[in-house]
Design an enzyme around this catalytic site. Structure first.
Site, PDB file in Angstrom:
ATOM      1  CB  THR A 100       0.233   3.732  12.249  1.00 25.33           C
ATOM      2  OG1 THR A 100       1.138   4.376  11.390  1.00 25.33           O
ATOM      3  CG2 THR A 100       0.072   4.530  13.518  1.00 25.33           C
ATOM      4  CG  ASN A 104      -5.474  -2.565   5.120  1.00 27.68           C
ATOM      5  OD1 ASN A 104      -4.767  -3.571   5.040  1.00 27.68           O
ATOM      6  ND2 ASN A 104      -6.711  -2.525   4.702  1.00 27.68           N
ATOM      7  CB  CYS A 120      -1.679   9.026   9.712  1.00 25.55           C
ATOM      8  SG  CYS A 120      -0.870   7.662   8.877  1.00 25.55           S
ATOM      9  N   GLY A 130       0.813  -1.216   0.000  1.00 22.70           N
ATOM     10  CA  GLY A 130       0.000   0.000   0.000  1.00 22.70           C
ATOM     11  C   GLY A 130       0.841   1.258   0.000  1.00 22.70           C
ATOM     12  CE1 TYR A 131      -1.755   6.455  -1.810  1.00 19.55           C
ATOM     13  CE2 TYR A 131      -3.271   4.836  -0.904  1.00 19.55           C
ATOM     14  CZ  TYR A 131      -2.978   5.831  -1.828  1.00 19.55           C
ATOM     15  OH  TYR A 131      -3.908   6.180  -2.772  1.00 19.55           O
ATOM     16  CB  VAL A 132       3.004   2.387   4.736  1.00 22.51           C
ATOM     17  CG1 VAL A 132       4.243   2.180   5.595  1.00 22.51           C
ATOM     18  CG2 VAL A 132       2.168   3.520   5.299  1.00 22.51           C
ATOM     19  N   GLY A 133       3.918   0.393   2.634  1.00 22.61           N
ATOM     20  CA  GLY A 133       4.809  -0.700   2.246  1.00 22.61           C
ATOM     21  C   GLY A 133       5.467  -0.481   0.895  1.00 22.61           C
TER      22      GLY A 133
HETATM   23  C1  UDX Z   1       1.195  12.386   8.310  1.00 26.93           C
HETATM   24  C2  UDX Z   1       2.529  12.692   9.015  1.00 26.93           C
HETATM   25  O1  UDX Z   1       2.996  13.967   8.580  1.00 26.93           O
HETATM   26  C3  UDX Z   1       3.544  11.608   8.719  1.00 26.93           C
HETATM   27  O2  UDX Z   1       4.734  11.839   9.459  1.00 26.93           O
HETATM   28  C4  UDX Z   1       2.951  10.256   9.089  1.00 26.93           C
HETATM   29  O3  UDX Z   1       3.854   9.221   8.754  1.00 26.93           O
HETATM   30  C5  UDX Z   1       1.637  10.024   8.391  1.00 26.93           C
HETATM   31  O4  UDX Z   1       0.735  11.098   8.689  1.00 26.93           O
HETATM   32  P1  UDX Z   1       0.278  12.635   5.824  1.00 26.93           P
HETATM   33  O5  UDX Z   1      -1.053  12.399   6.454  1.00 26.93           O
HETATM   34  O6  UDX Z   1       0.663  11.821   4.642  1.00 26.93           O
HETATM   35  O7  UDX Z   1       1.447  12.436   6.903  1.00 26.93           O
HETATM   36  O8  UDX Z   1       0.375  14.174   5.359  1.00 26.93           O
HETATM   37  P2  UDX Z   1       0.617  15.537   6.152  1.00 26.93           P
HETATM   38  O9  UDX Z   1       1.513  16.364   5.323  1.00 26.93           O
HETATM   39  O10 UDX Z   1       1.012  15.341   7.547  1.00 26.93           O
HETATM   40  O11 UDX Z   1      -0.817  16.234   6.099  1.00 26.93           O
HETATM   41  C6  UDX Z   1      -1.937  15.753   6.825  1.00 26.93           C
HETATM   42  C7  UDX Z   1      -3.108  16.702   6.679  1.00 26.93           C
HETATM   43  O12 UDX Z   1      -2.859  17.921   7.361  1.00 26.93           O
HETATM   44  C8  UDX Z   1      -3.424  17.086   5.226  1.00 26.93           C
HETATM   45  O13 UDX Z   1      -4.809  17.092   5.036  1.00 26.93           O
HETATM   46  C9  UDX Z   1      -2.838  18.470   5.111  1.00 26.93           C
HETATM   47  O14 UDX Z   1      -3.445  19.230   4.115  1.00 26.93           O
HETATM   48  C10 UDX Z   1      -3.101  19.024   6.493  1.00 26.93           C
HETATM   49  N1  UDX Z   1      -2.213  20.132   6.887  1.00 26.93           N
HETATM   50  C11 UDX Z   1      -0.870  19.923   6.994  1.00 26.93           C
HETATM   51  C12 UDX Z   1      -2.763  21.367   7.196  1.00 26.93           C
HETATM   52  O15 UDX Z   1      -3.971  21.559   7.118  1.00 26.93           O
HETATM   53  N2  UDX Z   1      -1.929  22.381   7.592  1.00 26.93           N
HETATM   54  C13 UDX Z   1      -0.579  22.208   7.710  1.00 26.93           C
HETATM   55  O16 UDX Z   1       0.112  23.179   8.098  1.00 26.93           O
HETATM   56  C14 UDX Z   1      -0.034  20.941   7.392  1.00 26.93           C
HETATM   57  P1  ADP Z   2      -1.236   1.855   4.229  1.00 26.80           P
HETATM   58  O1  ADP Z   2      -1.604   3.276   3.934  1.00 26.80           O
HETATM   59  O2  ADP Z   2      -1.094   1.574   5.701  1.00 26.80           O
HETATM   60  O3  ADP Z   2      -0.082   1.355   3.441  1.00 26.80           O
HETATM   61  P2  ADP Z   2      -3.038   0.455   2.411  1.00 26.80           P
HETATM   62  O4  ADP Z   2      -4.485   0.131   2.592  1.00 26.80           O
HETATM   63  O5  ADP Z   2      -2.624   1.397   1.328  1.00 26.80           O
HETATM   64  O6  ADP Z   2      -2.527   0.957   3.838  1.00 26.80           O
HETATM   65  O7  ADP Z   2      -2.215  -0.907   2.171  1.00 26.80           O
HETATM   66  C1  ADP Z   2      -2.302  -2.051   2.930  1.00 26.80           C
HETATM   67  C2  ADP Z   2      -2.203  -3.257   2.006  1.00 26.80           C
HETATM   68  O8  ADP Z   2      -2.080  -4.431   2.796  1.00 26.80           O
HETATM   69  C3  ADP Z   2      -3.435  -3.481   1.099  1.00 26.80           C
HETATM   70  O9  ADP Z   2      -3.023  -3.463  -0.255  1.00 26.80           O
HETATM   71  C4  ADP Z   2      -3.970  -4.868   1.529  1.00 26.80           C
HETATM   72  O10 ADP Z   2      -4.434  -5.635   0.425  1.00 26.80           O
HETATM   73  C5  ADP Z   2      -2.722  -5.507   2.117  1.00 26.80           C
HETATM   74  N1  ADP Z   2      -3.001  -6.597   3.072  1.00 26.80           N
HETATM   75  C6  ADP Z   2      -3.831  -6.595   4.134  1.00 26.80           C
HETATM   76  N2  ADP Z   2      -3.771  -7.768   4.801  1.00 26.80           N
HETATM   77  C7  ADP Z   2      -2.859  -8.541   4.162  1.00 26.80           C
HETATM   78  C8  ADP Z   2      -2.329  -9.860   4.366  1.00 26.80           C
HETATM   79  N3  ADP Z   2      -2.723 -10.615   5.405  1.00 26.80           N
HETATM   80  N4  ADP Z   2      -1.403 -10.328   3.485  1.00 26.80           N
HETATM   81  C9  ADP Z   2      -0.995  -9.563   2.449  1.00 26.80           C
HETATM   82  N5  ADP Z   2      -1.437  -8.314   2.216  1.00 26.80           N
HETATM   83  C10 ADP Z   2      -2.368  -7.807   3.038  1.00 26.80           C
END
Ligand code: UDX
Ligand code: ADP
Length: 472
Positions: free
Chosen positions: A131, A90, A276, A13-16
């Site tokens: 997280t 997730n 998050c 996903g967005y993290v992995g």
């Molecule tokens: C956040 C943390 O920053 C990151 O460290 C953590 O790993 C995941 O969560 P993210 O949610 O991807 O990251 O984006 P971020 O830039 O933090 O923005 C979060 C939200 O806050 C957005 O909607 C952004 O528009 C808003 N934001 C950010 C504000 O409204 N004002 C600001 O000054 C900064």
């Molecule tokens: P994040 O933002 O935390 O990365 P995402 O929803 O974007 O979250 O990604 C999480 C991914 O993990 C999804 O693509 C989902 O299909 C995958 N996933 C969830 N459970 C399992 C599992 N047991 N084995 C493999 N993949 C999994």
């Protein structure tokens, strides 16, 4: 000493995805396999059109894919091959049952952990990357230990990810810090050192922090809670600014000059979104309640309450400015992603605002440069409604440009701060010409020069700025 040669990441996903792609990019001596249950997602990672939009991600993936970076649905094989496994699945907020609306749903973490326990044939370092609430590592350990034998040992590490979407690659290449928590036992510390060695392929050693497991887990929640708290603080002040004639940008600038406060994360907005902030704060609130610390819970909960208030306040202002009714009026919404430079819409303020507009029977025209129409319909659908898209299409139009969205509109609402909505990029005179008059513009991101737009003829309303003070 354990040397990591083969890494598996569960969850593409967005993290992995970005995290382990950068790891492969920076560690050519390590084989990295990212696995996911979703065949469509893995197919997209193996195609020219990656499943997530993130500046710089294509270059990193294309540079090492099929060399030392692989995407696969064969979860078991990747687990068996790996010395170290990142769990990056997730962890959404629970929708039902105990802790619904607050606690994290750990079903995906648990099922990934059980899978590791079931199929592993050799010892592994298992790294909690998603997280998670504090103490999840302990649950993972219990599951794994119940399945370990003298020949197969599992060490659990906590290595929370701090990347922000839109700047993920930059953040991963040059992180402020990397945090690795471990049980302070001999094998725990050895596993911790093994992961330190992976990161120091490209991160200076002094930026790699090692702590105990609980500190690491809590630090991630704490960092997100404090960041979100800053936004809620400036948003609370934005309401005072609008009522008094103070200018929130000036207040943020003046406060940010204090080196103790710093200038970042003080941009008032229509409300924070993303997967998050809200989730992590609610986790913290839930934890505090469980620990019988109601004052602590109430303190953090207020950050989320303020965020909801900010969104509602913005909608109320739009309705009252448009002569107390938006029924049948066309509202052009610029931006749907929760921030610029991402196609991610999770918890985006746009969703709340647009649902409110629809409730008021407005016609909504949406344009976002990166979010697909399908995603927008999914986000706006209400549970239990049959044929949602058809229902929504009565009120909602998805557009291909800001000009199309604004054509014939009564109001333009800037929700996401995409660069292309800036007044030096978008032709606001053209937009004005096509709109119903009076032409209203609501800036939820302090993105445009209100004065300049007022000269064109717009009636402009900006978060944290008093309209009259602006025109005086
Ligand atoms: C956040 C943390 O920053 C990151 O460290 C953590 O790993 C995941 O969560 P993210 O949610 O991807 O990251 O984006 P971020 O830039 O933090 O923005 C979060 C939200 O806050 C957005 O909607 C952004 O528009 C808003 N934001 C950010 C504000 O409204 N004002 C600001 O000054 C900064
Ligand atoms: P994040 O933002 O935390 O990365 P995402 O929803 O974007 O979250 O990604 C999480 C991914 O993990 C999804 O693509 C989902 O299909 C995958 N996933 C969830 N459970 C399992 C599992 N047991 N084995 C493999 N993949 C999994």
């Amino acid at each position: 000493m354990t040397v990591v040669k083969n890494v598996c990441c569960i969850g593409a996903g967005y993290v992995g995805g970005p995290t382990c792609a950068v790891l492969a990019y920076k560690c050519p001596d390590i084989k990295v396999t990212i696995v996911d249950l979703s065949e469509a997602r893995i197919a997209a990672w193996n195609s020219d059109h990656l499943p997530i939009y993130e500046p710089g991600l294509d270059e990193v993936v294309f540079a090492c894919r099929d060399k030392n970076l692989f995407f696969s649905t064969n979860v078991d094989a990747a687990i068996q091959e790996a010395d170290l496994i990142f769990v990056s699945v997730n962890t959404p907020t629970k929708k039902s049952g105990m802790g619904a609306g607050m606690a994290a749903d750990l079903a995906y973490v648990e099922s990934a952990t059980r899978r590791i326990a079931e199929v592993a044939k050799s010892s592994k370092i298992v790294v909690e990357k998603s997280t998670v609430p504090c103490r999840t590592a302990q649950s993972m350990r219990t599951i794994l230990e119940a399945n370990s034998t003298p020949e197969i040992q599992f060490d659990i590490l906590s290595n929370p990810e701090f990347l922000a979407e839109g700047t993920a690659i930059k953040d991963l290449l040059n992180p402020d810090r990397v945090l690795i928590g471990a049980l302070q036992t001999e094998s725990g510390i050895e596993a911790q050192n093994a992961l330190v060695d992976v990161y120091t392929h490209w991160v200076p050693k002094e930026r790699v922090i090692t702590t105990n497991l609980w500190s690491s887990e809590l630090s991630k929640l704490a960092a997100n809670a404090m960041l979100a708290q800053r936004i809620s603080s400036i948003n609370a002040l934005s309401a005072i600014c609008e009522a008094t004639g103070a200018d929130v940008d000036e207040v943020a600038f003046a406060c940010g000059k204090d080196t103790r406060l710093g200038s970042k994360f003080l941009k008032a907005s229509v409300g924070f979104g993303g997967s998050c902030f809200q989730k992590d704060i609610l986790n913290l609130v839930y934890l505090s309640k469980q620990l019988n610390l109601p004052e602590v819970a109430a303190y953090w909960e207020q950050v989320v309450i303020m965020n909801e208030y900010q969104k509602k306040r913005f909608v109320r202002n739009i309705i009252s400015t448009l002569f107390n009714t938006i029924t049948n009026k066309k509202i052009a919404v610029l931006g749907f992603a929760f921030k610029k430079d991402t196609g991610d819409t999770r918890e985006s303020a746009a969703i709340t605002l647009i649902k409110d507009f629809i409730q008021e029977n407005a016609r909504v025209a949406i344009y976002d440069p990166k979010v697909e129409a399908q995603q927008i319909y999914m986000d706006l659908s209400e549970p239990g409604v049959v044929d949602t898209q058809k229902q929504l299409e009565k009120n909602v139009q998805i557009c291909q440009s800001a000009y199309e969205a604004a054509d014939g509109a009564d109001a333009v609402v800037i929700v996401t701060e995409w660069d292309e909505f800036r007044d030096d990029q978008l032709d606001y005179s053209k937009i004005y010409t096509g709109m119903n008059k009076p032409a209203f513009l609501f800036d939820g991101r302090l993105l445009v020069n209100a004065q300049k737009l007022r000269q064109i003829g717009f009636k402009v309303s900006v978060i944290g700025k008093n309209e009259l003070a602006g025109t005086a």
